[in-house]
Design a protein around this motif. Structure first.
Motif, PDB file in Angstrom:
ATOM      1  N   ILE A  61     -14.254   1.830  -1.728  1.00  0.00           N
ATOM      2  CA  ILE A  61     -12.264   2.188  -2.041  1.00  0.00           C
ATOM      3  C   ILE A  61     -12.226   2.432  -0.165  1.00  0.00           C
ATOM      4  N   THR A  83      -2.432   5.462  -1.698  1.00  0.00           N
ATOM      5  CA  THR A  83      -3.147   3.587  -2.122  1.00  0.00           C
ATOM      6  C   THR A  83      -3.673   3.613  -3.366  1.00  0.00           C
ATOM      7  N   ALA A 102      -5.374   7.168  -7.693  1.00  0.00           N
ATOM      8  CA  ALA A 102      -5.226   6.590  -9.370  1.00  0.00           C
ATOM      9  C   ALA A 102      -5.400   7.247 -10.336  1.00  0.00           C
ATOM     10  N   PHE A 147     -10.342  -0.059   1.739  1.00  0.00           N
ATOM     11  CA  PHE A 147      -9.074  -0.863   1.056  1.00  0.00           C
ATOM     12  C   PHE A 147      -8.258   0.240   1.564  1.00  0.00           C
ATOM     13  N   GLU A 148      -8.650   1.513   1.389  1.00  0.00           N
ATOM     14  CA  GLU A 148      -7.340   3.025   2.305  1.00  0.00           C
ATOM     15  C   GLU A 148      -7.183   2.514   3.433  1.00  0.00           C
ATOM     16  N   SER A 157     -10.023  -4.334  -7.320  1.00  0.00           N
ATOM     17  CA  SER A 157     -11.326  -5.176  -6.083  1.00  0.00           C
ATOM     18  C   SER A 157     -12.055  -5.295  -7.087  1.00  0.00           C
ATOM     19  N   LEU A 165      -1.077  -1.068  -7.585  1.00  0.00           N
ATOM     20  CA  LEU A 165      -3.139  -0.411  -8.276  1.00  0.00           C
ATOM     21  C   LEU A 165      -2.972  -1.701  -7.717  1.00  0.00           C
ATOM     22  N   PHE A 166      -4.336  -1.747  -6.868  1.00  0.00           N
ATOM     23  CA  PHE A 166      -5.659  -2.476  -6.278  1.00  0.00           C
ATOM     24  C   PHE A 166      -6.418  -2.127  -6.821  1.00  0.00           C
ATOM     25  N   ILE A 174      -6.451   3.221  -6.056  1.00  0.00           N
ATOM     26  CA  ILE A 174      -7.491   1.239  -6.014  1.00  0.00           C
ATOM     27  C   ILE A 174      -8.771   2.331  -7.184  1.00  0.00           C
ATOM     28  N   ASN A 221     -10.314   5.753  -6.757  1.00  0.00           N
ATOM     29  CA  ASN A 221     -10.221   6.537  -6.437  1.00  0.00           C
ATOM     30  C   ASN A 221      -9.434   7.780  -6.401  1.00  0.00           C
ATOM     31  N   ARG A 270     -12.628  -0.102  -7.339  1.00  0.00           N
ATOM     32  CA  ARG A 270     -13.588  -0.638  -7.052  1.00  0.00           C
ATOM     33  C   ARG A 270     -14.090  -1.013  -8.600  1.00  0.00           C
ATOM     34  N   GLY A 315       0.705  -1.387  -0.210  1.00  0.00           N
ATOM     35  CA  GLY A 315      -0.006  -0.032   0.101  1.00  0.00           C
ATOM     36  C   GLY A 315       0.657   0.543  -0.484  1.00  0.00           C
TER      37      GLY A 315
END
Length: 272
Positions: A102, A113, A139, A105-106, A95, A92-93, A115, A136, A117, A87
């Motif tokens: 989101i 990070t 990103a 995850f943050e 999901s 890049l995450f 992210i 987010n 979704r 993170g």
């Protein structure tokens, strides 16, 4: 062929390789992603993974380009702690965990990070899905585009204006296949009630729904006009539509209520 340059250089981690994760992996490999670029983490890996050339439950890359989270929401607490070290950096995450916002995850990974979704649906298993995505604030456009490419391996993608739209998307396209499957069930049962053998009624219902869906995708006319095209004045279709289009007991009222309930349930799950 897709541009997997960043993944080829840095690697991709797939957390969870069930039906949806497996469908995505097969799509990526078919579109040219090098197997050695992929690391799969799954407590019960499917036997077919052994023939793909991807790394399964082995050492993970130090700075992966992407981590795709494809575990069920109830498994998140078990799967995510091992990834928190990625993170706040370049990783890049992405999901596809239903109902997990989101912000969740943050909190786990840090607000810095990137992210994305995503909400795919089950036709993705045969490459005919549609996935809605939203990133987010961290990103970048390049990262959102990369997520879009990855998810396009299992069907169409659409971008949302905000995460607030995700619950409605879940209610329409995420849960929508179940509505269609139930339509097939009930249409077949109605045909059986009119005297058709069960197997024939099911074949007619299943093929009719599939064919109508394909026509709706390919025709220039919108669904309303396609409906009109099938409906002769005072004919059999018109008689049926008098029931189905009734504003109080037909499809308009039923589907509006069903989609609303699904969306509300999504909002409830997001608050838990």
């Amino acid at each position: 062929m897709m541009d997997f340059t960043s993944i080829s250089d840095r690697g991709l981690v797939l957390l969870g390789c069930g039906k949806m994760g497996g469908a995505m992996l097969k799509g990526w490999l078919a579109k040219g992603l090098a197997p050695m670029s992929v690391s799969v983490v799954d407590p019960n890996p499917a036997p077919w993974l052994a023939d793909t050339g991807v790394s399964v439950n082995g050492a993970l890359p130090s700075d992966p380009a992407v981590i795709v989270v494809a575990v069920k929401p109830q498994m998140m607490a078990e799967a995510m702690p091992g990834q928190t070290g990625y993170g706040g950096g370049r990783t890049l995450f992405v999901s596809i965990a239903a109902g997990t916002r989101i912000a969740t995850f943050e909190k786990m990974l840090g607000e810095g990070t990137p992210i994305v979704r995503a909400m795919p649906n089950t036709p993705a298993a045969i490459g005919r899905g549609i996935t809605a995505i939203v990133g987010n604030a961290v990103a970048s456009e390049a990262q959102v585009s990369l997520a879009e490419q990855l998810l396009a391996a299992v069907g169409q993608t659409v971008r949302l204006e905000s995460e607030d739209q995700m619950d409605a998307v879940t209610a329409v396209s995420g849960s929508g296949p179940a509505y269609v499957f139930h339509l097939i069930e009930t249409l077949a049962a109605a045909g059986e009630a009119e005297g058709l053998p069960a197997e024939l009624a099911l074949e007619l219902a299943r093929t009719t729904v599939a064919g109508a869906g394909a026509l709706a995708m390919e025709a220039e006319e919108d669904p309303g006009q396609l409906r009109v095209n099938v409906t002769s004045p005072n004919g059999t279709t018109a008689a049926a539509l008098e029931v189905l289009m009734d504003e109080t007991r037909g499809f308009p009222a039923l589907l509006k209520e069903a989609v609303h309930r699904a969306a509300e349930r999504g909002r409830e799950l997001g608050r838990q």
